[in-house]
Design a protein around this motif. Structure first.
Motif, PDB file in Angstrom:
ATOM      1  N   ALA A  57      16.181  33.428  -5.046  1.00 35.07           N
ATOM      2  CA  ALA A  57      15.248  32.480  -5.651  1.00 35.07           C
ATOM      3  C   ALA A  57      14.094  33.221  -6.306  1.00 35.07           C
ATOM      4  CB  ALA A  57      14.718  31.521  -4.590  1.00 35.07           C
ATOM      5  N   ASP A  58      13.609  32.652  -7.406  1.00 34.35           N
ATOM      6  CA  ASP A  58      12.431  33.195  -8.067  1.00 34.35           C
ATOM      7  C   ASP A  58      11.174  32.431  -7.646  1.00 34.35           C
ATOM      8  OD1 ASP A  58      14.063  34.925  -9.826  1.00 34.35           O
ATOM      9  OD2 ASP A  58      14.686  33.002 -10.697  1.00 34.35           O
ATOM     10  N   LEU A  59      11.386  31.186  -7.228  1.00 36.73           N
ATOM     11  CA  LEU A  59      10.266  30.306  -6.914  1.00 36.73           C
ATOM     12  C   LEU A  59      10.648  29.419  -5.723  1.00 36.73           C
ATOM     13  CD1 LEU A  59       7.433  29.392  -7.997  1.00 36.73           C
ATOM     14  CD2 LEU A  59       8.641  27.658  -9.324  1.00 36.73           C
ATOM     15  N   VAL A  60       9.772  29.347  -4.725  1.00 36.63           N
ATOM     16  CA  VAL A  60      10.003  28.516  -3.545  1.00 36.63           C
ATOM     17  C   VAL A  60       8.880  27.490  -3.455  1.00 36.63           C
ATOM     18  CG1 VAL A  60      10.156  28.462  -1.017  1.00 36.63           C
ATOM     19  CG2 VAL A  60      11.225  30.333  -2.298  1.00 36.63           C
ATOM     20  N   VAL A  61       9.251  26.229  -3.439  1.00 33.02           N
ATOM     21  CA  VAL A  61       8.271  25.144  -3.328  1.00 33.02           C
ATOM     22  C   VAL A  61       8.352  24.578  -1.919  1.00 33.02           C
ATOM     23  CG1 VAL A  61       7.444  22.958  -4.251  1.00 33.02           C
ATOM     24  CG2 VAL A  61       8.571  24.604  -5.768  1.00 33.02           C
ATOM     25  N   CYS A  62       7.284  24.727  -1.169  1.00 37.64           N
ATOM     26  CA  CYS A  62       7.259  24.277   0.226  1.00 37.64           C
ATOM     27  C   CYS A  62       6.696  22.857   0.281  1.00 37.64           C
ATOM     28  CB  CYS A  62       6.404  25.224   1.070  1.00 37.64           C
ATOM     29  SG  CYS A  62       6.356  24.763   2.806  1.00 37.64           S
ATOM     30  N   VAL A  63       7.568  21.890   0.572  1.00 36.49           N
ATOM     31  CA  VAL A  63       7.169  20.489   0.650  1.00 36.49           C
ATOM     32  C   VAL A  63       6.824  20.106   2.089  1.00 36.49           C
ATOM     33  CG1 VAL A  63       7.848  18.136  -0.019  1.00 36.49           C
ATOM     34  CG2 VAL A  63       8.708  20.074  -1.296  1.00 36.49           C
ATOM     35  N   THR A  90      11.547  12.013   6.014  1.00 35.10           N
ATOM     36  CA  THR A  90      11.069  10.670   6.352  1.00 35.10           C
ATOM     37  C   THR A  90       9.559  10.507   6.268  1.00 35.10           C
ATOM     38  OG1 THR A  90      11.061  11.321   8.683  1.00 35.10           O
ATOM     39  CG2 THR A  90      13.013  10.171   7.870  1.00 35.10           C
ATOM     40  N   ALA A  91       8.821  11.579   6.061  1.00 35.40           N
ATOM     41  CA  ALA A  91       7.369  11.441   5.934  1.00 35.40           C
ATOM     42  C   ALA A  91       7.065  10.531   4.755  1.00 35.40           C
ATOM     43  CB  ALA A  91       6.727  12.805   5.732  1.00 35.40           C
ATOM     44  N   PRO A  92       6.045   9.670   4.864  1.00 29.32           N
ATOM     45  CA  PRO A  92       5.734   8.727   3.788  1.00 29.32           C
ATOM     46  C   PRO A  92       5.600   9.398   2.431  1.00 29.32           C
ATOM     47  CG  PRO A  92       4.406   8.249   5.711  1.00 29.32           C
ATOM     48  CD  PRO A  92       5.111   9.536   5.998  1.00 29.32           C
ATOM     49  N   GLY A  93       6.371   8.936   1.471  1.00 30.80           N
ATOM     50  CA  GLY A  93       6.283   9.453   0.119  1.00 30.80           C
ATOM     51  C   GLY A  93       7.018  10.745  -0.143  1.00 30.80           C
ATOM     52  N   ARG A  94       7.537  11.395   0.908  1.00 26.61           N
ATOM     53  CA  ARG A  94       8.141  12.726   0.707  1.00 26.61           C
ATOM     54  C   ARG A  94       9.402  12.655  -0.139  1.00 26.61           C
ATOM     55  NH1 ARG A  94       8.511  16.566   5.741  1.00 26.61           N
ATOM     56  NH2 ARG A  94       6.303  16.659   5.255  1.00 26.61           N
ATOM     57  N   VAL A 115       0.840  -1.204   0.000  1.00 24.13           N
ATOM     58  CA  VAL A 115       0.000   0.000   0.000  1.00 24.13           C
ATOM     59  C   VAL A 115       0.871   1.248   0.000  1.00 24.13           C
ATOM     60  CG1 VAL A 115      -1.673   1.330   1.318  1.00 24.13           C
ATOM     61  CG2 VAL A 115      -1.958  -1.134   1.098  1.00 24.13           C
ATOM     62  N   MET A 116       1.915   1.253   0.835  1.00 24.73           N
ATOM     63  CA  MET A 116       2.791   2.418   0.901  1.00 24.73           C
ATOM     64  C   MET A 116       3.587   2.577  -0.383  1.00 24.73           C
ATOM     65  SD  MET A 116       1.870   3.816   3.554  1.00 24.73           S
ATOM     66  CE  MET A 116       2.947   5.208   3.235  1.00 24.73           C
ATOM     67  N   ASP A 117       3.933   1.449  -1.021  1.00 26.75           N
ATOM     68  CA  ASP A 117       4.630   1.531  -2.308  1.00 26.75           C
ATOM     69  C   ASP A 117       3.756   2.255  -3.335  1.00 26.75           C
ATOM     70  OD1 ASP A 117       6.797   0.221  -1.310  1.00 26.75           O
ATOM     71  OD2 ASP A 117       6.271  -1.740  -2.140  1.00 26.75           O
ATOM     72  N   GLY A 144       4.879  14.840  -7.879  1.00 24.13           N
ATOM     73  CA  GLY A 144       6.074  15.655  -8.051  1.00 24.13           C
ATOM     74  C   GLY A 144       6.407  15.899  -9.515  1.00 24.13           C
ATOM     75  N   GLU A 145       6.241  14.864 -10.336  1.00 23.63           N
ATOM     76  CA  GLU A 145       6.552  14.985 -11.764  1.00 23.63           C
ATOM     77  C   GLU A 145       5.601  15.951 -12.464  1.00 23.63           C
ATOM     78  OE1 GLU A 145       7.105  12.134 -15.742  1.00 23.63           O
ATOM     79  OE2 GLU A 145       6.457  11.264 -13.818  1.00 23.63           O
ATOM     80  N   VAL A 146       4.292  15.787 -12.216  1.00 19.86           N
ATOM     81  CA  VAL A 146       3.307  16.657 -12.866  1.00 19.86           C
ATOM     82  C   VAL A 146       3.467  18.102 -12.403  1.00 19.86           C
ATOM     83  CG1 VAL A 146       0.835  17.153 -13.084  1.00 19.86           C
ATOM     84  CG2 VAL A 146       1.658  14.793 -13.237  1.00 19.86           C
TER      85      VAL A 146
END
Length: 261
Positions: A176-182, A95-99, A58-60, A70-72
């Protein structure tokens, strides 16, 4: 539920035919063997389904969806912000799942689109961390305090807020011109308090709970936001993931931008 009922039925039938076989009913012995085989097959199938869940299948699948997200997102940002300098905000370790899967695919899509990408680890201010520590606990050892700090650092929803994010954006002006907050944005955070549009790098938020997002997208530095919509097949074992990445993305995510896309 249906599998459990079938198991009980086969068990009862096996017991019934076993009693008949002791009464010299010839065909009952064959029925016992058939029921026993079916019981074993069904039990193995049930165990396999449980194993599919417990061994991380399931986690996979969740990580695969995060990688697609992330790709899109990366391809969208690269198309809308050509040649931009991008900073990815995350917390150590990822370490968050999928991060990590999301970060890696996002960075690959951004760099593949010609953008310059770097990462910045965000940690809670010392004063804020000290206020979270249970200092009144007489049993708190230095080792326990360090472990507590590490856990609090990873759970960003406890300390990350719009004020701290605004300070980070201010520090990144000109870099930076763009900051992506994950990072996980706190539930109910007032995104309207973000810096006004044009006052610093454009901002992208993931999985943020924002009230009236279109208004915030027009008035603040927020450039786009990815909303997580969930869906039952995210966690259901054996569920097919669409081959088309945009179709897969649309199953669980929604991308809103300042242009209203």
């Amino acid at each position: 539920m249906a599998g459990t009922i079938l198991l009980l039925f086969l068990g009862a039938a096996c017991f019934y035919f076993l009693r008949l076989s002791k009464s010299n009913v010839t065909w009952a012995k064959l029925a016992v063997v058939v029921c026993a085989i079916l019981l074993v097959v069904l039990a193995v199938a049930r165990m396999s389904e449980s194993k599919d869940i417990s061994t991380g299948a399931v986690m996979d699948r969740y990580e695969r969806y995060q990688a697609i997200c992330g790709e899109v997102l990366g391809e969208s940002l690269a198309a809308r912000h050509p040649a931009a300098r991008v900073v990815l905000l995350t917390a150590p370790p990822a370490t968050a799942p999928g991060r990590q899967a999301l970060l890696d695919s996002l960075q690959k899509a951004l760099t593949g689109g010609g953008l310059t990408v770097s990462r910045k680890d965000v940690t809670p201010p010392e004063g804020m961390m000290a206020s979270l520590l249970p200092v009144d606990d007489p049993g708190l050892t230095p080792e326990m305090a360090e472990r507590f700090k590490s856990e609090m650092t990873m759970d960003t929803s406890l300390w990350f807020n719009t004020t701290l994010l605004g300070e980070i954006l201010d520090d990144l002006k000109g870099q930076a011109d763009l900051v992506v907050c994950v990072l996980s944005f706190p539930m109910g955070a007032d995104a309207a308090k973000l810096p006004p549009k044009g006052s610093g790098p454009a901002l992208v938020l993931l999985n943020a709970d924002i009230q009236e997002p279109q208004e915030v997208l027009q008035s603040t530095v927020l450039d786009s936001v990815v909303l997580y919509q969930g869906g039952p097949d995210m966690w259901k074992p054996g569920t097919h993931i669409p081959k088309d990445k945009n179709a897969a993305f649309a199953r669980h995510y929604k991308l809103l931008t300042a242009e209203g896309i």
